[in-house]
Scaffold this motif. Structure first.
Motif, short mmCIF file in Angstrom:
data_model
loop_
_atom_site.label_atom_id
_atom_site.label_comp_id
_atom_site.label_asym_id
_atom_site.label_seq_id
_atom_site.Cartn_x
_atom_site.Cartn_y
_atom_site.Cartn_z
N GLU A 26 -12.81 -45.56 2.65
CA GLU A 26 -13.14 -44.60 3.70
C GLU A 26 -14.57 -44.16 3.46
OE1 GLU A 26 -11.60 -40.15 4.96
OE2 GLU A 26 -10.51 -41.30 3.46
N VAL A 27 -15.36 -44.12 4.52
CA VAL A 27 -16.75 -43.68 4.41
C VAL A 27 -16.85 -42.30 5.05
CG1 VAL A 27 -19.15 -44.16 4.99
CG2 VAL A 27 -17.60 -46.05 4.48
N ILE A 28 -17.34 -41.34 4.27
CA ILE A 28 -17.46 -39.95 4.73
C ILE A 28 -18.93 -39.61 4.85
CG2 ILE A 28 -16.94 -37.54 4.18
CD1 ILE A 28 -14.55 -38.62 2.56
N ASP A 29 -19.31 -39.04 5.97
CA ASP A 29 -20.69 -38.61 6.23
C ASP A 29 -21.70 -39.73 6.00
OD1 ASP A 29 -19.81 -36.07 6.86
OD2 ASP A 29 -20.11 -35.33 4.83
N ASP A 30 -21.30 -40.96 6.17
CA ASP A 30 -22.15 -42.15 6.03
C ASP A 30 -22.72 -42.34 4.63
OD1 ASP A 30 -21.87 -42.96 8.70
OD2 ASP A 30 -23.46 -41.58 9.32
N GLU A 31 -22.37 -41.52 3.65
CA GLU A 31 -22.98 -41.64 2.33
C GLU A 31 -22.00 -41.50 1.17
OE1 GLU A 31 -26.13 -38.82 2.54
OE2 GLU A 31 -27.35 -40.14 3.75
N ILE A 32 -20.73 -41.33 1.45
CA ILE A 32 -19.72 -41.24 0.39
C ILE A 32 -18.64 -42.27 0.69
CG2 ILE A 32 -17.97 -39.79 -0.72
CD1 ILE A 32 -19.65 -37.36 0.12
N ILE A 33 -18.37 -43.12 -0.29
CA ILE A 33 -17.31 -44.13 -0.16
C ILE A 33 -16.18 -43.75 -1.10
CG2 ILE A 33 -16.66 -46.53 -0.50
CD1 ILE A 33 -19.49 -47.32 0.21
N ILE A 34 -14.98 -43.67 -0.55
CA ILE A 34 -13.78 -43.39 -1.34
C ILE A 34 -12.86 -44.60 -1.19
CG2 ILE A 34 -11.77 -41.90 -1.61
CD1 ILE A 34 -13.44 -39.66 -0.33
N VAL A 35 -12.48 -45.21 -2.31
CA VAL A 35 -11.57 -46.34 -2.29
C VAL A 35 -10.15 -45.78 -2.36
CG1 VAL A 35 -10.90 -48.49 -3.40
CG2 VAL A 35 -13.30 -47.79 -3.41
N ASN A 36 -9.37 -46.06 -1.31
CA ASN A 36 -8.04 -45.46 -1.18
C ASN A 36 -6.92 -46.32 -1.75
OD1 ASN A 36 -9.01 -43.17 0.17
ND2 ASN A 36 -9.04 -44.28 2.11
N SER A 37 -7.09 -47.63 -1.78
CA SER A 37 -6.03 -48.49 -2.31
C SER A 37 -6.63 -49.75 -2.88
CB SER A 37 -5.02 -48.84 -1.20
OG SER A 37 -5.63 -49.65 -0.23
N GLY A 38 -5.82 -50.47 -3.62
CA GLY A 38 -6.27 -51.70 -4.27
C GLY A 38 -6.57 -51.45 -5.74
N SER A 39 -7.17 -52.45 -6.37
CA SER A 39 -7.43 -52.36 -7.81
C SER A 39 -8.50 -51.33 -8.16
CB SER A 39 -7.84 -53.74 -8.35
OG SER A 39 -9.04 -54.16 -7.72
N LEU A 40 -9.31 -50.93 -7.20
CA LEU A 40 -10.37 -49.93 -7.45
C LEU A 40 -10.00 -48.55 -6.91
CD1 LEU A 40 -13.49 -52.12 -6.63
CD2 LEU A 40 -12.47 -51.66 -8.85
N ARG A 41 -8.73 -48.32 -6.66
CA ARG A 41 -8.26 -47.05 -6.08
C ARG A 41 -8.72 -45.86 -6.92
NH1 ARG A 41 -2.04 -45.79 -5.39
NH2 ARG A 41 -2.30 -44.15 -6.91
N GLY A 42 -9.23 -44.83 -6.25
CA GLY A 42 -9.69 -43.63 -6.92
C GLY A 42 -11.18 -43.62 -7.19
#
Length: 91
Positions: A26-42
């Motif tokens: 998920e990309v927030i404010d075009d400058e923060i990426i949050i990985v929600n699922s998968g091997s890189l979750r969190g």
């Protein structure tokens, strides 16, 4: 608002990378990426003008200087070398 073009390109490439490696993000404010699922979750990447703060589950783990030539592969290798991730997922 995106602060600079190199960051925009990196964020765009990271989104594609995460989609190819089955990590939803998920990309927030075009400058923060949050990985929600998968091997890189969190994994949280907060981009600023010339650096990136790397967090895992909200805790600051690393601050990386961002230059014009930083690519997704370089960023993933840096995260792996600092034991933030176990190894970069193969696309």
């Amino acid at each position: 608002m995106i602060l600079s073009l190199p960051i925009y390109r990196l964020i765009k490439n990271l989104r594609s990378y995460f989609n190819r490696t089955s990590n939803t993000c998920e990309v927030i404010d075009d400058e923060i990426i949050i990985v929600n699922s998968g091997s890189l979750r969190g994994l949280i990447l907060e981009f600023h003008y010339n650096f990136c703060q790397v967090k895992i589950r909200g805790r600051l783990n690393l601050c990386i200087d961002i230059t014009r030539d930083v690519s997704v592969d370089v960023l993933m290798r840096i995260l792996a070398s600092h034991n933030i991730i176990s190894s970069p997922p193969a696309p």
